[in-house]
Design an enzyme around this catalytic site. Sequence first.
Site, PDB file in Angstrom:
ATOM      1  CB  CYS A   1      -4.558   6.411  10.880  1.00 31.82           C
ATOM      2  SG  CYS A   1      -4.947   4.899  10.013  1.00 31.82           S
TER       3      CYS A   1
ATOM      4  CE  LYS B   1      -1.782   1.812   3.971  1.00 26.45           C
ATOM      5  NZ  LYS B   1      -1.533   3.262   4.048  1.00 26.45           N
ATOM      6  CG  ASN B   2       2.471   2.684   3.525  1.00 27.86           C
ATOM      7  OD1 ASN B   2       1.288   2.965   3.347  1.00 27.86           O
ATOM      8  ND2 ASN B   2       2.983   2.524   4.732  1.00 27.86           N
TER       9      ASN B   2
ATOM     10  CB  VAL C   1       7.455   6.826  14.334  1.00 32.03           C
ATOM     11  CG1 VAL C   1       7.098   7.448  12.989  1.00 32.03           C
ATOM     12  CG2 VAL C   1       8.762   6.055  14.221  1.00 32.03           C
TER      13      VAL C   1
ATOM     14  NE  ARG D   1      -6.737   4.467   5.360  1.00 31.68           N
ATOM     15  CZ  ARG D   1      -5.760   4.887   6.175  1.00 31.68           C
ATOM     16  NH1 ARG D   1      -5.994   5.029   7.459  1.00 31.68           N
ATOM     17  NH2 ARG D   1      -4.575   5.168   5.707  1.00 31.68           N
TER      18      ARG D   1
ATOM     19  NE  ARG E   1       0.154  10.181   9.972  1.00 31.54           N
ATOM     20  CZ  ARG E   1      -0.262   9.119   9.307  1.00 31.54           C
ATOM     21  NH1 ARG E   1      -1.492   8.728   9.389  1.00 31.54           N
ATOM     22  NH2 ARG E   1       0.579   8.445   8.554  1.00 31.54           N
ATOM     23  N   PRO E   2       1.853  16.619  10.794  1.00 32.81           N
ATOM     24  CG  PRO E   2       3.505  17.920  11.806  1.00 32.81           C
ATOM     25  CD  PRO E   2       2.804  16.605  11.907  1.00 32.81           C
TER      26      PRO E   2
ATOM     27  CG  ASP F   1       2.742   1.537   9.519  1.00 30.06           C
ATOM     28  OD1 ASP F   1       2.333   2.426  10.287  1.00 30.06           O
ATOM     29  OD2 ASP F   1       2.895   1.722   8.293  1.00 30.06           O
TER      30      ASP F   1
END
Length: 423
Positions: free
Chosen positions: A118, A22-23, A332, A402, A123-124, A310
């Site tokens: 998510c 996916k990533n 993280v 997802r 998460r900027p 993850d």
Amino acid sequence: MAKFLVQKSAPLRGEVKISGSKNAVLPIMAAALLTEEKCVIKDVPALRDVDVMCRLLESLGAKVEKDLDNNRVNIEASGEIVYEAPFDLVKMMRASILVLGALLIRTGRAIIHLPGGCAIGKRPVELHLKGLRALGVTIDEEQLNRGIVDASVEKLQGDTIYLDFPSVGATEVIIMTAALAEGTTILENAAQEPEIVDLANFLNKMGARIKGAGTDTIKIEGVQKLKGVSHHVIPDRIEAGTFMVGAVMTGGNVLIKNVLPNHLKAVIAKLRECGAYIEMTEDGMRVRGDMSTLRSTDIKTLPYPGFPTDMQSPFMALLTVAKGPSVVIETVFENRFMHVGEFNRMGANIKTDGNCAIIPGNKALTGAQVVATDLRAGAAVVLTGLVADGITEVSQIYHVDRGYENFVDKLKALGANIMRVDE
Ligand code: UD1
């Protein structure tokens, strides 16, 4: 709302084939906008995020032929490109920000409302923007204060950029943009994830000149034009890791196919510390566990090649039933322990303090009504349900859709007692 019903199961046994990553596929799809020629992307997983990315690219003007039954997507952005990404799609997926560089290259402008995804921390995107500014992009600060990235550029010029943190998304946006900037860009403290390497390989096939992807310094010599290519996406290391954990914590014996063990060194090392047997064979990776000797271990998440964030929640599922206490430190994301509350509903008795979780282990878990608090946490509570007495009912499973292709079918094929209920 759809739910998973999970019951205590026999040890997982059999074979599972891992899907495309996916990533890796999301940035590659975004990068297909960089050329007017057709790109053929293969081994694309059938996932909700891929679907959203297809719709996003279509809304921006690309022609997208989606054949997810055959794991293939063709993208041709030969026509006019729209520079504003629709908010209803962007809010569904943080990875929408990945089109930022391509929009700037194709139109000289990009407007993107700051993305969703998510709910794991702030998460900027300031690192993405820092990189783009260095390449000559102007960001409207007033709009940014309202949560809108409004970027414009007349001429992209290579530069040396240091990332304060090796952000995956920032690295991807910067290399895509620098690929077509004038001159050379050096990206220091870049993310080193395998998905960055896959993106760089895709771009290099298209005609880009990128060296050093997979290390902390990436050198990009700008070119004038990129061409359409065909590309196979790498296997999903997080999906593989999830099934590896499932095999070990149920005392199972699973052959994992389509897996690259080099991408999973940290996960393999930690599973072995817990007592797992893991060997590469000609057919794939053989993973075996023994519940009677399952030991605890400590984990600290880090950017690649460290232990992946993850995999933190799936691994925590294993630690709840391992013998002895474990400590998990999340470095993280600042808010990635939401699943702890769900494990505790099942009797895990985990305590957290800031970014540190203490897992007592050795628990006999019982099924409960739990929530998939994010994508990986959803998979993690399913794994816990496989070893808990009674029924575990998992809601908000759209998170799992997802990121895991055919999750229920793949688990069922290994003997898991799980069903999906669409209410
Ligand atoms: C990607 C992955 C996600 C994974 C994450 C970390 C995709 C589609 N998603 O997400 O599955 O969990 O890498 O391995 O590939 N940060 C900043 N400023 C920035 C950018 C990031 O502070 O400008 C922080 C984030 O808040 C977060 C950390 O850096 O705490 C990691 O973010 P990043 O590496 O950018 O992750 P994503 O690309 O969003």
